[in-house]
Design an enzyme around this catalytic site. Structure first.
Site, short mmCIF file in Angstrom:
data_model
loop_
_atom_site.label_atom_id
_atom_site.label_comp_id
_atom_site.label_asym_id
_atom_site.label_seq_id
_atom_site.Cartn_x
_atom_site.Cartn_y
_atom_site.Cartn_z
N CYS A 1 72.57 -14.83 -29.01
CA CYS A 1 73.92 -14.42 -29.41
C CYS A 1 74.55 -15.23 -30.53
CB CYS A 1 74.88 -14.45 -28.22
SG CYS A 1 74.44 -13.31 -26.94
N HIS B 1 80.58 -15.50 -31.20
CA HIS B 1 80.28 -16.02 -29.88
C HIS B 1 81.37 -17.05 -29.58
CE1 HIS B 1 77.63 -16.67 -26.48
NE2 HIS B 1 78.09 -17.91 -26.52
#
Ligand SMILES: *[C@@H]1O[C@H](CO)[C@@H](O)[C@H](O)[C@H]1NC(C)=O
Ligand SMILES: *[C@@H]1O[C@H](CO)[C@@H](O)[C@H](O)[C@H]1NC(C)=O
Ligand SMILES: *[C@@H]1O[C@H](CO)[C@@H](O)[C@H](O)[C@H]1NC(C)=O
Ligand SMILES: *[C@@H]1O[C@H](CO)[C@@H](O)[C@H](O)[C@H]1NC(C)=O
Length: 510
Positions: free
Chosen positions: A74, A128
């Site tokens: 991510c 993120h």
């Protein structure tokens, strides 16, 4: 001399008028941008699961059938997409550094839009959250207002799932729920959708917008409204064609998918570490729930698009990376396989006709593409030097959108990478921290092949040694679309292998 000088002046003036004209042309034509970002969604076909809204958007837009993330994790992938730079340039392979403080003050896509007079908004998971975006999602550099996060997201790892066997609440992987029984009687993606819609409805329409909406599903746990299971009957779910660890797979390319093993329902299956395989019945059940969770997000996207004027809005839909669903015995992301790197990439652009593009493209290409589509191109060049702050490393996809011939002619490839702490899989192989990284797997994907070299990497000096190799992989997608048969030692492929190896090394200049 004087004459030359005057000519120069005239040229400058004419050029200036020309620029002003371009600027005013784009001013009238200013398009909004909607960036739809889905967490951990691999490329799914119609045959696997019906995603009517995503397929409708694709049918009216430009779909890139071979779009690849730069790293199947991510934070590195999101920062890479949003700054238009590779993980090597951001020095981010884990979750624990912020480029502005640790590398250089690189610009982001939303930042360029914000600086060009757009109102920029972030809903849900775009950056993120945490250290890799300085605990602020890069606000205020990227966003006009503080990013919105779903209040119910704090319960994401709570015991929310009623267990089939015991009836007790657990932290399961498979977690279809009745929304009214969930904390705050909602789910994070529903809160994200509602807030995005409210802003789209109520904002002052004099300024163009850049709205980014990041949905959390189908990231695990697979917690979604139970009715979506009906969209994917278990009888229709097919197992992977090869659900075991392939014989010629180097140990370094295996990851033990610890996040999946650690969920309460999977833990109970006692799957041996690191190579045990998921039982057949559970393979089908996990796939079913992954598809159902994707179907749930698809419906939310449909609702969101109802509030967008498609004649005035550029829409881009993508995901940070894919997710293995049992192919080669693997689950989750954390690898250099196609299933972990390939994502949906769809653009809807007013005035550009629908098209399918087959050339491999990279997610760092989104940066220059959006800048060009919105007419902000003159402000940002391609990077010549890794220290340049306002530049991008990808290639604009706009030529591919206009001309089918380009797609056939283009000898394009996509580069990706994944770090490992060791040759043998161990407890931190999925997500090694920077200081533990000893090996980097560099991978190149052409139209036909995927080729990967796992080489020595020094995490202190951030240097690599192409002469120390811990594993090599070559897959021929014509014969082997699931990448189960590593053919790098086959004589027949000797020339292909050396060509791809050379390309990989020369492209990875940093
Ligand atoms: C980094 O860029 C932002 C946005 O352009 C600017 O406001 C800030 O002053 C820059 N920081 C440094 C340290 O140059
Ligand atoms: C990141 O956050 C820290 C701590 O709040 C702050 O000191 C630093 O200036 C921030 N970095 C940037 C580039 O804003
Ligand atoms: C969900 O739970 C509520 C409250 O317990 C109940 O009234 C409702 O019937 C349930 N819905 C479904 C679809 O099971
Ligand atoms: C898993 O291991 C536990 C403890 O060793 C045992 O009680 C349980 O029956 C095992 N479950 C399966 C599915 O083998």
């Amino acid at each position: 001399m004087i004459f030359e000088c005057q000519t120069y002046k005239i040229v400058v003036i004419v050029f200036h008028i020309y620029l002003v004209q371009i600027a005013s042309f784009y001013k009238h034509e200013e398009k909004n941008v909607l960036f739809v970002f889905i967490d951990d969604l691999r490329l799914l076909t119609n045959a696997q699961v019906y995603l009517p809204n995503i397929h409708k958007l694709a049918g009216n837009g430009i779909i890139f059938q071979n779009a690849f993330a730069q790293q199947a994790l991510c934070a590195p992938s999101r920062n890479s997409i949003l700054t238009g730079r590779r993980p090597d340039s951001l020095r981010l392979y884990d979750f624990y550094s912020y480029w502005r403080d640790k590398v250089s003050n690189f610009s982001t896509i939303p930042q360029i839009f914000k600086e060009s007079g757009y109102e920029t908004y972030s809903f849900g998971k775009i950056f993120h959250p945490g250290q890799s975006s300085n605990f602020t999602d890069d606000y205020p550099y990227s966003w006009s207002v503080p990013p919105f996060h779903a209040p119910s997201e704090i319960f994401k790892d709570a015991k929310n799932c009623k267990d089939d066997k015991t009836g007790k609440l657990q932290r399961n992987l498979i977690c279809p729920v009745n929304v009214t029984t969930q904390p705050r009687k909602t789910l994070p993606d529903l809160e994200i959708l509602n807030n995005a819609i409210n802003v789209l409805k109520e904002r002052d329409a004099t300024k163009p917008f850049f709205v980014a909406v990041g949905f959390h599903k189908p990231h695990i746990p697979l917690r979604f409204p139970a009715q979506y299971l009906e969209t994917v009957p278990i009888e229709k779910v097919k197992p992977p064609s090869y659900p075991f660890r392939p014989q010629y797979l180097p140990t370094v390319s295996w990851h033990p998918w610890l996040d999946v093993r650690r969920r309460d329902d999977i833990k109970r299956l006692n799957i041996s570490f690191p190579y045990g395989t998921m039982p057949y019945e559970w393979t089908l059940r996990i796939k079913q729930s992954y598809y159902a969770a994707s179907s749930y997000v698809d419906e939310l996207i449909g609702n969101l698009l109802d509030y967008v004027d498609m004649r005035k809005t550029i829409v881009v839909l993508t995901s940070d990376h894919g997710w293995s669903l049992g192919e080669n015995g693997l689950w989750a992301k954390y690898s250099n396989f196609d299933v972990a790197l390939k994502v949906p990439l769809i653009f809807h652009v007013p005035g550009i006709y629908p098209k399918h593009v087959d050339s491999p493209v990279e997610l760092i290409d989104i940066f220059p593409t959006l800048i060009e589509l919105a007419g902000l191109k003159s402000s940002i060049p391609k990077c010549k030097n890794s220290k340049d702050i306002k530049c991008f490393e990808g290639k604009s996809l706009v030529p591919l959108m206009h001309d089918v011939e380009q797609d056939i002619k283009r000898t394009a490839f996509a580069l990706s990478q994944y770090p490992r702490p060791s040759i043998q899989p161990q407890i931190n192989s999925d997500k090694p921290r920077l200081r533990d990284i000893k090996i980097m797997g560099y991978s190149i994907r052409t139209k036909r092949y995927r080729y990967t070299e796992w080489i020595s990497f020094n995490s202190t000096l951030l240097t690599k040694d192409w002469n120390t190799t811990f594993g090599i992989e070559l897959y021929d997608h014509v014969m082997d679309p699931e990448e189960s048969n590593n053919i790098h030692t086959k004589h027949k492929y000797k020339h292909i292998k050396s060509k791809l190896s050379k390309l990989l090394r020369t492209q990875n200049i940093r």
